[in-house]
Design a protein around this motif. Structure first.
Motif, mmCIF file in Angstrom:
data_model
loop_
_atom_site.group_PDB
_atom_site.id
_atom_site.type_symbol
_atom_site.label_atom_id
_atom_site.label_comp_id
_atom_site.label_asym_id
_atom_site.label_seq_id
_atom_site.Cartn_x
_atom_site.Cartn_y
_atom_site.Cartn_z
ATOM 1 N N ARG A 2 0.842 -1.205 0.000
ATOM 2 C CA ARG A 2 0.000 0.000 0.000
ATOM 3 C C ARG A 2 0.874 1.250 0.000
ATOM 4 N NH1 ARG A 2 -5.136 0.770 1.191
ATOM 5 N NH2 ARG A 2 -5.337 -1.283 2.129
ATOM 6 N N ASP A 3 1.918 1.258 0.841
ATOM 7 C CA ASP A 3 2.820 2.410 0.897
ATOM 8 C C ASP A 3 3.505 2.639 -0.451
ATOM 9 O OD1 ASP A 3 2.142 2.812 3.543
ATOM 10 O OD2 ASP A 3 3.973 1.893 4.342
ATOM 11 N N ALA A 4 3.956 1.573 -1.095
ATOM 12 C CA ALA A 4 4.616 1.704 -2.398
ATOM 13 C C ALA A 4 3.632 2.211 -3.451
ATOM 14 C CB ALA A 4 5.214 0.372 -2.832
ATOM 15 N N TRP A 5 2.409 1.721 -3.409
ATOM 16 C CA TRP A 5 1.400 2.109 -4.392
ATOM 17 C C TRP A 5 1.005 3.574 -4.240
ATOM 18 C CZ3 TRP A 5 -0.944 -0.283 -8.501
ATOM 19 C CH2 TRP A 5 -2.102 0.307 -8.999
ATOM 20 N N THR A 6 0.871 4.043 -2.994
ATOM 21 C CA THR A 6 0.289 5.364 -2.751
ATOM 22 C C THR A 6 1.300 6.468 -2.498
ATOM 23 O OG1 THR A 6 0.053 4.885 -0.379
ATOM 24 C CG2 THR A 6 -1.824 4.354 -1.808
ATOM 25 N N THR A 7 2.594 6.165 -2.464
ATOM 26 C CA THR A 7 3.562 7.210 -2.131
ATOM 27 C C THR A 7 3.473 8.395 -3.095
ATOM 28 O OG1 THR A 7 5.855 7.733 -1.614
ATOM 29 C CG2 THR A 7 5.498 6.219 -3.447
ATOM 30 N N THR A 8 3.566 9.587 -2.521
ATOM 31 C CA THR A 8 3.606 10.814 -3.324
ATOM 32 C C THR A 8 4.974 11.482 -3.211
ATOM 33 O OG1 THR A 8 2.677 12.081 -1.482
ATOM 34 C CG2 THR A 8 1.125 11.231 -3.138
ATOM 35 N N ASP A 9 5.884 10.844 -2.491
ATOM 36 C CA ASP A 9 7.237 11.359 -2.317
ATOM 37 C C ASP A 9 8.061 11.014 -3.547
ATOM 38 O OD1 ASP A 9 9.808 12.023 -1.569
ATOM 39 O OD2 ASP A 9 9.911 10.597 0.105
ATOM 40 N N THR A 10 8.361 12.006 -4.370
ATOM 41 C CA THR A 10 9.078 11.756 -5.620
ATOM 42 C C THR A 10 10.499 11.249 -5.394
ATOM 43 O OG1 THR A 10 9.717 14.083 -5.762
ATOM 44 C CG2 THR A 10 7.700 13.420 -6.935
ATOM 45 N N ALA A 11 11.036 11.398 -4.189
ATOM 46 C CA ALA A 11 12.374 10.877 -3.880
ATOM 47 C C ALA A 11 12.335 9.389 -3.509
ATOM 48 C CB ALA A 11 13.006 11.679 -2.744
ATOM 49 N N ASN A 12 11.166 8.865 -3.222
ATOM 50 C CA ASN A 12 11.005 7.457 -2.873
ATOM 51 C C ASN A 12 11.227 6.609 -4.126
ATOM 52 O OD1 ASN A 12 9.792 4.847 -2.403
ATOM 53 N ND2 ASN A 12 8.633 5.737 -0.708
ATOM 54 N N PRO A 13 12.074 5.571 -4.069
ATOM 55 C CA PRO A 13 12.316 4.756 -5.270
ATOM 56 C C PRO A 13 11.060 4.049 -5.793
ATOM 57 C CG PRO A 13 13.304 3.726 -3.337
ATOM 58 C CD PRO A 13 12.820 5.087 -2.914
ATOM 59 N N HIS A 14 10.040 3.899 -4.963
ATOM 60 C CA HIS A 14 8.794 3.264 -5.394
ATOM 61 C C HIS A 14 7.815 4.255 -6.025
ATOM 62 C CE1 HIS A 14 9.982 -0.407 -3.468
ATOM 63 N NE2 HIS A 14 10.072 0.183 -2.302
ATOM 64 N N TYR A 15 8.147 5.544 -6.003
ATOM 65 C CA TYR A 15 7.229 6.559 -6.530
ATOM 66 C C TYR A 15 6.924 6.307 -8.009
ATOM 67 C CZ TYR A 15 5.364 10.880 -8.387
ATOM 68 O OH TYR A 15 4.567 11.794 -9.037
ATOM 69 N N TRP A 16 5.663 6.462 -8.362
ATOM 70 C CA TRP A 16 5.210 6.400 -9.743
ATOM 71 C C TRP A 16 3.927 7.217 -9.849
ATOM 72 C CZ3 TRP A 16 0.383 4.511 -10.894
ATOM 73 C CH2 TRP A 16 -0.269 3.840 -9.848
ATOM 74 N N LYS A 17 3.622 7.590 -11.049
ATOM 75 C CA LYS A 17 2.389 8.327 -11.302
ATOM 76 C C LYS A 17 1.934 8.009 -12.712
ATOM 77 C CE LYS A 17 0.334 12.903 -11.176
ATOM 78 N NZ LYS A 17 0.556 14.321 -10.904
ATOM 79 N N ALA A 18 0.642 7.828 -12.889
ATOM 80 C CA ALA A 18 0.067 7.570 -14.219
ATOM 81 C C ALA A 18 -1.216 8.380 -14.342
ATOM 82 C CB ALA A 18 -0.228 6.089 -14.398
ATOM 83 N N GLU A 19 -1.344 9.065 -15.468
ATOM 84 C CA GLU A 19 -2.567 9.798 -15.773
ATOM 85 C C GLU A 19 -3.009 9.399 -17.174
ATOM 86 O OE1 GLU A 19 -2.743 14.037 -13.919
ATOM 87 O OE2 GLU A 19 -0.732 13.758 -14.749
ATOM 88 N N PHE A 20 -4.311 9.342 -17.366
ATOM 89 C CA PHE A 20 -4.871 8.921 -18.632
ATOM 90 C C PHE A 20 -5.742 10.025 -19.221
ATOM 91 C CE2 PHE A 20 -4.166 5.269 -15.963
ATOM 92 C CZ PHE A 20 -3.465 4.431 -16.794
ATOM 93 N N MET A 21 -5.794 10.074 -20.548
ATOM 94 C CA MET A 21 -6.648 11.034 -21.224
ATOM 95 C C MET A 21 -7.332 10.350 -22.398
ATOM 96 S SD MET A 21 -5.716 14.733 -22.820
ATOM 97 C CE MET A 21 -5.694 14.433 -24.578
ATOM 98 N N ASP A 22 -8.636 10.488 -22.458
ATOM 99 C CA ASP A 22 -9.429 9.982 -23.582
ATOM 100 C C ASP A 22 -9.178 8.506 -23.878
ATOM 101 O OD1 ASP A 22 -10.474 12.557 -23.893
ATOM 102 O OD2 ASP A 22 -8.865 13.136 -25.269
ATOM 103 N N ILE A 23 -9.040 7.697 -22.825
ATOM 104 C CA ILE A 23 -8.806 6.265 -23.010
ATOM 105 C C ILE A 23 -10.024 5.637 -23.679
ATOM 106 C CG2 ILE A 23 -8.463 4.058 -21.809
ATOM 107 C CD1 ILE A 23 -5.998 5.808 -21.863
ATOM 108 N N GLU A 24 -9.762 4.827 -24.699
ATOM 109 C CA GLU A 24 -10.822 4.106 -25.400
ATOM 110 C C GLU A 24 -10.530 2.618 -25.307
ATOM 111 O OE1 GLU A 24 -11.070 5.491 -29.423
ATOM 112 O OE2 GLU A 24 -11.008 7.592 -28.801
ATOM 113 N N PHE A 25 -11.553 1.858 -24.959
ATOM 114 C CA PHE A 25 -11.408 0.410 -24.951
ATOM 115 C C PHE A 25 -12.733 -0.217 -25.320
ATOM 116 C CE2 PHE A 25 -11.357 2.138 -20.634
ATOM 117 C CZ PHE A 25 -12.483 1.580 -20.037
ATOM 118 N N VAL A 26 -12.631 -1.430 -25.868
ATOM 119 C CA VAL A 26 -13.821 -2.123 -26.347
ATOM 120 C C VAL A 26 -13.705 -3.602 -25.980
ATOM 121 C CG1 VAL A 26 -12.836 -2.519 -28.649
ATOM 122 C CG2 VAL A 26 -15.310 -2.481 -28.362
ATOM 123 N N GLU A 27 -14.820 -4.189 -25.625
ATOM 124 C CA GLU A 27 -14.852 -5.614 -25.307
ATOM 125 C C GLU A 27 -14.821 -6.401 -26.612
ATOM 126 O OE1 GLU A 27 -17.518 -6.787 -22.053
ATOM 127 O OE2 GLU A 27 -18.278 -8.284 -23.462
#
Length: 189
Positions: free
Chosen positions: A91-116
């Motif tokens: 949970r800590d690795a997933w939610t960290t907002t500390d950019t100095a933490n080696p586990h830090y990551w961030k993903a943002e999406f725009m206009d994602i399209e998907f179809v079954e």
């Protein structure tokens, strides 16, 4: 500590694998947004994929775990549920907002399209065929710089399985590749 590190690495590997579904498609202009509903159910494959992308963008660990198969929380070496301590580390690795933490990551999406594309009532495939992802993260993505990729250039597939009355993400890959990733247990290396 080594066991916990492997679990964190396994979880973050899933994030990387999902981003690699689309591959690295090159730089394009990106404007952040929130294209998804706040709370998505798991009663259809499409809703489950939407919930997964939303969990990544909002760093909602509980929703991420919710769309992962029930076996995700089982240690394959012992057959027992992972410890609360290991789950807290994930949970800590997933939610960290500390950019100095080696586990830090961030993903943002725009206009994602998907179809079954497939759904036999037990197994389904959802194709991600449009939209952008902007991401950063040294450990999961291999970059401390902000990158942008386009799913239209390299569409991907996400495989799902229905267990009971809910759909779970079990893996995926690029449409143009036979390589397949699977959602690993949280304690896998």
């Amino acid at each position: 500590m080594k066991h916990r590190r492997r679990g964190v690495t396994g979880l973050l590997g899933v994030v990387l694998a999902l981003v690699l579904v689309a591959g690295l498609a090159g730089c394009v202009k990106f404007t952040a947004g929130h294209p998804f509903a706040e709370e998505a159910p798991q009663d259809t494959p499409m809703a489950t994929v939407q919930k997964f992308f939303n969990a990544m963008e909002t760093k909602n660990f509980d929703d991420y775990v919710a769309v992962s198969p029930p076996g995700f929380r089982i240690d394959p070496a012992t057959g027992q549920p992972i410890s609360t301590e290991d789950m807290d580390a994930l949970r800590d690795a997933w939610t960290t907002t500390d950019t100095a933490n080696p586990h830090y990551w961030k993903a943002e999406f725009m206009d994602i399209e998907f179809v079954e594309r497939e759904n036999d009532g037990t197994n389904a495939v959802v194709e991600v065929n449009g939209g952008l992802i902007q991401y950063t993260g040294k450990e999961p993505f291999g970059t401390s710089e902000i990158k942008v990729d386009n799913f239209k250039d390299k569409p991907g597939r996400i495989t799902l399985q229905k267990i009971g009355d809910k759909w779970y993400i079990t893996g995926g890959g690029e449409l143009s590749s036979s390589d397949e990733w699977e959602t690993p247990p949280v304690s896998s290396p």
